[in-house]
Motif scaffolding. Sequence first.
Motif, PDB file in Angstrom:
ATOM      1  N   HIS A 171       0.750  -1.273   0.096  1.00  0.00           N
ATOM      2  CA  HIS A 171       0.147   0.013  -0.143  1.00  0.00           C
ATOM      3  C   HIS A 171       0.826   1.293   0.015  1.00  0.00           C
TER       4      HIS A 171
ATOM      5  N   VAL B 205       1.944   3.062  -4.181  1.00  0.00           N
ATOM      6  CA  VAL B 205       1.298   3.942  -5.233  1.00  0.00           C
ATOM      7  C   VAL B 205       1.558   5.621  -4.813  1.00  0.00           C
TER       8      VAL B 205
ATOM      9  N   PHE C  84     -13.666  -2.326  -8.677  1.00  0.00           N
ATOM     10  CA  PHE C  84     -14.616  -2.816  -7.411  1.00  0.00           C
ATOM     11  C   PHE C  84     -16.062  -2.796  -7.944  1.00  0.00           C
TER      12      PHE C  84
ATOM     13  N   TYR D 226      -6.904   7.482  -3.387  1.00  0.00           N
ATOM     14  CA  TYR D 226      -7.161   7.375  -1.962  1.00  0.00           C
ATOM     15  C   TYR D 226      -6.023   7.855  -1.166  1.00  0.00           C
TER      16      TYR D 226
ATOM     17  N   ALA E 287     -14.294  -1.414  -0.325  1.00  0.00           N
ATOM     18  CA  ALA E 287     -13.474  -1.861  -1.410  1.00  0.00           C
ATOM     19  C   ALA E 287     -12.448  -3.041  -1.051  1.00  0.00           C
TER      20      ALA E 287
ATOM     21  N   ILE F 133     -14.289  -6.109  -1.275  1.00  0.00           N
ATOM     22  CA  ILE F 133     -14.634  -6.819  -2.748  1.00  0.00           C
ATOM     23  C   ILE F 133     -13.105  -7.380  -3.119  1.00  0.00           C
ATOM     24  N   ASP F 134     -12.086  -6.760  -2.807  1.00  0.00           N
ATOM     25  CA  ASP F 134     -10.764  -7.236  -3.458  1.00  0.00           C
ATOM     26  C   ASP F 134      -9.479  -6.718  -2.733  1.00  0.00           C
TER      27      ASP F 134
ATOM     28  N   ASP G 139      -6.365  -7.332  -2.729  1.00  0.00           N
ATOM     29  CA  ASP G 139      -5.091  -6.813  -3.550  1.00  0.00           C
ATOM     30  C   ASP G 139      -5.411  -5.501  -4.098  1.00  0.00           C
ATOM     31  N   ALA G 140      -6.698  -5.416  -4.962  1.00  0.00           N
ATOM     32  CA  ALA G 140      -6.610  -4.188  -5.403  1.00  0.00           C
ATOM     33  C   ALA G 140      -7.081  -3.057  -4.753  1.00  0.00           C
ATOM     34  N   ALA G 141      -7.338  -3.212  -3.686  1.00  0.00           N
ATOM     35  CA  ALA G 141      -7.539  -2.276  -2.375  1.00  0.00           C
ATOM     36  C   ALA G 141      -6.110  -1.720  -2.102  1.00  0.00           C
ATOM     37  N   ARG G 142      -5.125  -2.731  -2.070  1.00  0.00           N
ATOM     38  CA  ARG G 142      -3.843  -2.315  -1.744  1.00  0.00           C
ATOM     39  C   ARG G 142      -3.067  -1.518  -2.772  1.00  0.00           C
ATOM     40  N   LEU G 143      -3.631  -1.805  -4.089  1.00  0.00           N
ATOM     41  CA  LEU G 143      -2.931  -0.985  -5.149  1.00  0.00           C
ATOM     42  C   LEU G 143      -3.421   0.337  -5.269  1.00  0.00           C
ATOM     43  N   MET G 144      -4.542   0.668  -4.549  1.00  0.00           N
ATOM     44  CA  MET G 144      -5.289   2.095  -4.465  1.00  0.00           C
ATOM     45  C   MET G 144      -4.378   2.739  -3.218  1.00  0.00           C
ATOM     46  N   GLY G 145      -3.563   2.238  -2.540  1.00  0.00           N
ATOM     47  CA  GLY G 145      -2.630   2.651  -1.421  1.00  0.00           C
ATOM     48  C   GLY G 145      -3.400   2.358   0.187  1.00  0.00           C
ATOM     49  N   ILE G 146      -4.448   1.415  -0.003  1.00  0.00           N
ATOM     50  CA  ILE G 146      -5.171   1.261   1.409  1.00  0.00           C
ATOM     51  C   ILE G 146      -4.450   0.330   2.088  1.00  0.00           C
ATOM     52  N   ASN G 147      -4.199   0.545   3.215  1.00  0.00           N
ATOM     53  CA  ASN G 147      -3.668  -0.219   4.148  1.00  0.00           C
ATOM     54  C   ASN G 147      -4.525  -1.342   4.654  1.00  0.00           C
TER      55      ASN G 147
END
Lengths: 240, 298
Positions: free
Chosen positions: A77, A80, A94, A108, B176, B179-180, B182-190
Amino acid sequence: MTSSDYLFKISDLEVSYGSIAAIKGISLEVKKGEIVTILGSNGAGKTTTMRTISQLLKAKQGSIIFKGHELTKLPAHKVVSLGISHSPEGRRVFNILTVEENLMLGAYTKSKVDLEILNWVYDLFPRLQERKAQLAGTLSGGEQQMLAIGRALMSKPELLLLDEPSLGIAPILVKAIFTQIRKIAETGVTVLLVEQNARAALKLANRGYVLEVGKIVHSGSSEELLSSKRIQEAYLGKQK
Amino acid sequence: MDIFLQQLVNGLTIGSMFALIALGYTMVYGVMKLINFAHGDLVAGSAFVGLFVFSELLGGQISFAVVLGVFALTIILISLLGFTVERLAYRPLRNAPRLSAVVSALGASMVIQNGIMLIWGPQMRIFPELIPTIIWDIGGVVVSLIQVLIMVLSMLLMVGLYFFVEKTKIGTAIRASAIDQDAARLMGINVNNIIVTIFIIGSSLGAVGGLFIGLYYRGITFNMGWQYGLYAFVAAIMGGIGNIPGAMLGGILLGLFNAFIAGYISSTWSDAFTFILLIVILIVRPTGILGERVAEKV
């Protein structure tokens, strides 16, 4: 090559799934402003490479350096916010969030959503603006791909990782999407593109690497690769 | 008609409690795909912690400030416990097979349940009468102040949670991650922080549920978490596990169903009918009432 020449550099990267080696020591580099493509057939290790850059997978060995930062030591995380954005294989939008919520999540790490970028994304892909209140899962495959790319742009990346943007998409949309990728690159975004559609990718890219079972077997400018006999036979099919 | 209205009030009351507790199950399941079996025991623990906070920490004299203090301190202590369970029982197993985490969840449940028994004993304890017993008789339907408080506070908490999850940035990140990841991590979500957040929210709501159980039923036992946890779990499945509005709806419906069975047939049979209802729903709509049904385009 000095450090100022490249934006991004992979050295001797090794990745394995358990005891199975997927990437067996690859090195590549990308200069600022370039479009570079990684070609290869199914199972060559293209997606593994991309996921390792984003730290969704951890490297067994080697280094990945972006603007002087060693990525392999970072959690996924954190990548990005350094300026690398990844539009993953299979789009991974999503599905039960709206198109707009997907785009907002792309930003985000920003304290505020940059409306200029949002409008730019809507300019690139007007379809997304038309459908912004719709759930992403109801979009067509091509539209989902646009959304995945748009979402990746929302963090204002310097390096954009695109994993198979043509996968499972109607040919006419592939063309449209590739045209927009060129436009994105023209604004100064560096692009690393993974593709099975070698011809389309090489037409777009400045340089390419060819990956076969976890190793780079070929590299060169797009013209060189397009005219190479071996590449033609293996990846471009018969020339008309 | 009197029975109907009376059971409607009773059903909404217990349904509100089921819903609060069910939210903890459904939020954790949504992101981690794990049934947090310890959640029901956290709820039971909350009633005992509330009793302890009231009689040992805050002096045992009822006043408005003390009641607020009991709620606040209990919520904090129980969310700390939820946080600890996540750290010790689930985080080390993040990449382990699903079954390992389920076994760990059962283990955490037993540890908490037996912990309550060791501290407060195996006999039933009586929860203090923090809310005065005020009863209104509205045309033959008896409504108590406690019932009104339970319904109103639960409703406020659920509306608040709904807006938090639907309208805020963290809420969107929670959805998010569900739902996914890995995709959440790609958004920068910890995603680890998201998991901690949902454990704290779920435990806090469960803590309120536990205090309501204490206030409403008064008698509390160390092993009651199993029973209430099971009801809430059924409610979460009925609504569509992983779906937040679904847990709210499932809880209320299950409470009403239970109350009407008790009113019209027999309270002895309400459990049996609850599980028959669960089986019917699973046969007719395996994804639950509000379960995800967005067609996935490939």
